[in-house]
Design a protein around this motif. Sequence first.
Motif, PDB file in Angstrom:
ATOM      1  N   CYS A 250     -55.763  48.626 -13.973  1.00  0.00           N
ATOM      2  CA  CYS A 250     -55.072  47.748 -14.919  1.00  0.00           C
ATOM      3  C   CYS A 250     -55.917  46.537 -15.296  1.00  0.00           C
ATOM      4  CB  CYS A 250     -53.737  47.298 -14.331  1.00  0.00           C
ATOM      5  SG  CYS A 250     -52.518  48.636 -14.206  1.00  0.00           S
ATOM      6  N   LEU A 253     -58.077  47.594 -17.997  1.00  0.00           N
ATOM      7  CA  LEU A 253     -57.356  47.864 -19.247  1.00  0.00           C
ATOM      8  C   LEU A 253     -57.020  46.601 -20.034  1.00  0.00           C
ATOM      9  CD1 LEU A 253     -54.868  50.634 -18.068  1.00  0.00           C
ATOM     10  CD2 LEU A 253     -56.664  50.899 -19.793  1.00  0.00           C
ATOM     11  N   ARG A 254     -56.980  45.491 -19.364  1.00  0.00           N
ATOM     12  CA  ARG A 254     -56.573  44.246 -20.038  1.00  0.00           C
ATOM     13  C   ARG A 254     -57.427  43.945 -21.260  1.00  0.00           C
ATOM     14  NH1 ARG A 254     -55.292  39.687 -15.403  1.00  0.00           N
ATOM     15  NH2 ARG A 254     -53.698  40.844 -14.260  1.00  0.00           N
ATOM     16  N   GLY A 255     -58.739  44.127 -21.117  1.00  0.00           N
ATOM     17  CA  GLY A 255     -59.625  43.798 -22.225  1.00  0.00           C
ATOM     18  C   GLY A 255     -60.126  44.986 -23.001  1.00  0.00           C
ATOM     19  N   ASN A 256     -59.651  46.194 -22.640  1.00  0.00           N
ATOM     20  CA  ASN A 256     -60.111  47.389 -23.351  1.00  0.00           C
ATOM     21  C   ASN A 256     -59.584  47.384 -24.788  1.00  0.00           C
ATOM     22  OD1 ASN A 256     -59.693  50.381 -24.259  1.00  0.00           O
ATOM     23  ND2 ASN A 256     -61.211  50.474 -22.617  1.00  0.00           N
ATOM     24  N   VAL A 257     -60.450  47.757 -25.737  1.00  0.00           N
ATOM     25  CA  VAL A 257     -60.064  47.651 -27.148  1.00  0.00           C
ATOM     26  C   VAL A 257     -60.064  49.003 -27.871  1.00  0.00           C
ATOM     27  CG1 VAL A 257     -60.860  45.273 -27.357  1.00  0.00           C
ATOM     28  CG2 VAL A 257     -62.459  47.137 -27.798  1.00  0.00           C
ATOM     29  N   VAL A 280     -50.695  44.390 -18.188  1.00  0.00           N
ATOM     30  CA  VAL A 280     -51.452  45.147 -19.196  1.00  0.00           C
ATOM     31  C   VAL A 280     -50.659  45.224 -20.493  1.00  0.00           C
ATOM     32  CG1 VAL A 280     -52.322  47.429 -19.831  1.00  0.00           C
ATOM     33  CG2 VAL A 280     -52.804  46.508 -17.562  1.00  0.00           C
ATOM     34  N   ASN A 284     -52.606  43.861 -23.527  1.00  0.00           N
ATOM     35  CA  ASN A 284     -53.319  44.910 -24.259  1.00  0.00           C
ATOM     36  C   ASN A 284     -52.639  45.190 -25.588  1.00  0.00           C
ATOM     37  OD1 ASN A 284     -53.720  47.913 -25.019  1.00  0.00           O
ATOM     38  ND2 ASN A 284     -55.348  47.556 -23.538  1.00  0.00           N
ATOM     39  N   SER A 285     -53.441  45.291 -26.638  1.00  0.00           N
ATOM     40  CA  SER A 285     -52.882  45.524 -27.982  1.00  0.00           C
ATOM     41  C   SER A 285     -53.321  46.863 -28.559  1.00  0.00           C
ATOM     42  CB  SER A 285     -53.310  44.394 -28.925  1.00  0.00           C
ATOM     43  OG  SER A 285     -54.727  44.322 -29.008  1.00  0.00           O
ATOM     44  N   CYS A 286     -53.828  47.755 -27.699  1.00  0.00           N
ATOM     45  CA  CYS A 286     -54.328  49.048 -28.188  1.00  0.00           C
ATOM     46  C   CYS A 286     -53.504  50.241 -27.715  1.00  0.00           C
ATOM     47  CB  CYS A 286     -55.787  49.253 -27.745  1.00  0.00           C
ATOM     48  SG  CYS A 286     -56.960  48.230 -28.637  1.00  0.00           S
ATOM     49  N   LEU A 287     -53.007  50.188 -26.480  1.00  0.00           N
ATOM     50  CA  LEU A 287     -52.292  51.339 -25.926  1.00  0.00           C
ATOM     51  C   LEU A 287     -51.091  51.716 -26.787  1.00  0.00           C
ATOM     52  CD1 LEU A 287     -52.145  50.959 -22.034  1.00  0.00           C
ATOM     53  CD2 LEU A 287     -53.201  52.808 -23.345  1.00  0.00           C
ATOM     54  N   ASN A 312     -44.996  43.195 -26.100  1.00  0.00           N
ATOM     55  CA  ASN A 312     -45.946  44.226 -26.536  1.00  0.00           C
ATOM     56  C   ASN A 312     -45.672  44.654 -27.975  1.00  0.00           C
ATOM     57  OD1 ASN A 312     -46.642  47.326 -26.830  1.00  0.00           O
ATOM     58  ND2 ASN A 312     -47.996  46.480 -25.270  1.00  0.00           N
TER      59      ASN A 312
END
Length: 434
Positions: A250, A253-257, A280, A284-287, A312
């Motif tokens: 996790c 995942l926080r900074g994954n884009v 997350v 996170n704004s991608c999942l 989210n």
Amino acid sequence: MDNDKPLQPETEDETETELVPQSSAKTLYCEAEPPPTVEKVKPAQENSETDLEIEDNEKFFTTGQKELYLEACKLVGVVPVSYFIRNMEESYVNLNHHGLGPRGTKAIAIALVSNTAVTKLELEDNCIMEEGVLSLVEMLQENYYLQEMNISNNHLGLEGARIISDFFERNSSSIWNLELSGNDFKEESAAPLCQALSTNYRIKKLDLSHNQFSDIGGEQLGQMLAINVGLTSLDLSWNNFHTRGAVALCNGLRGNVTLTKLDLSMNGLGNEGAVALGEVLRLNSCLVYLDVGSNDIGNEGASKISKGLESNESLRVLKLFLNPISMDGAILLILAIKRNPKSRMEELDISNYADQHKITVMDFFKSLNPTGTMKMSVDEFQKVMIEQTKVPLNQYQVREVIKKLDEKTGMVNFRHALSLTVPHGNAAITLLSK
């Protein structure tokens, strides 16, 4: 079949294929210099720089893909696969469960070196082992047309993981979808794989499910996800991740884009892992798709996840099936979505739950009926569903529930509620299941 005897053509149509020019390594890599037109004679097969080369310098192949494969089978001493011969000019080739072994895989790889037709190759459950995956990697050094490859359940182990990692770390392949499920990858296999994925930007979809990664593997994968800029879909279901590994994942995942789909079902995240998961979802704004089914997440974990859902703006599907979440936890999740005006949730799956100390699925419906039976009139059911507070539903949602349970006789039957999906705004929330 005797491997020393040439294979007879399976159909009459295959006997005259020499008249039609086909692809060869020379036409693939020397496009500016087309081969001369010679009647009934093919351009000479160009030598390969890998050990997949047919080891006879004095013999050139003057025919096409089929003949190259047959010669390769003779070379390595295996029986040709008739399905492959028939389909080697198709874009999709499924050789799952064919018992190829390492040598059969090498023959397939030799034939694919200059193949420009096959874009998706399935080789699951063929016991190809390290030798077979080495042949495939050498083939991929020459073949830039193959884009999807499934080599799941092939006992690759640590050495196989290293071979794959060494190759994909170079970013020299066209493969974007790679399936490596069930290959006996343990903790030590995570390091080379994650090192390759940290720099690889071509692989978009990766399946590492049904392996044996645990907390150390989770830490390695978390570090990789923090810097990977290629993966959009990752399947880590059916591994052995627990709290420590879940938290590390996790954190990555926080900074994954780029990652939009993540499957972590059938692990052991627990409530502590759900705390990290809630963070997350907040950051996170991608999942778009998240599956954490069967992870021993209870009401406490559901509460933490609901905090993330309140802000989210990207998640559309959240699967929490087979977790010990009671009615109270379900309500927290539903209300969190309701309170978020920017929520894009379309499906929330909290099926297969039952609070053993309070109420079961069937007991909930039976409690609505004063007689305690499994049937009641539609009018009475509509009234008590609106008045009850255990599952907050509006009139539209109640009508949708009635559609699921209505026997078209003016009566609803609770036995039809073994699987019940309730619309909630733009979301379909699976609440009840056997």
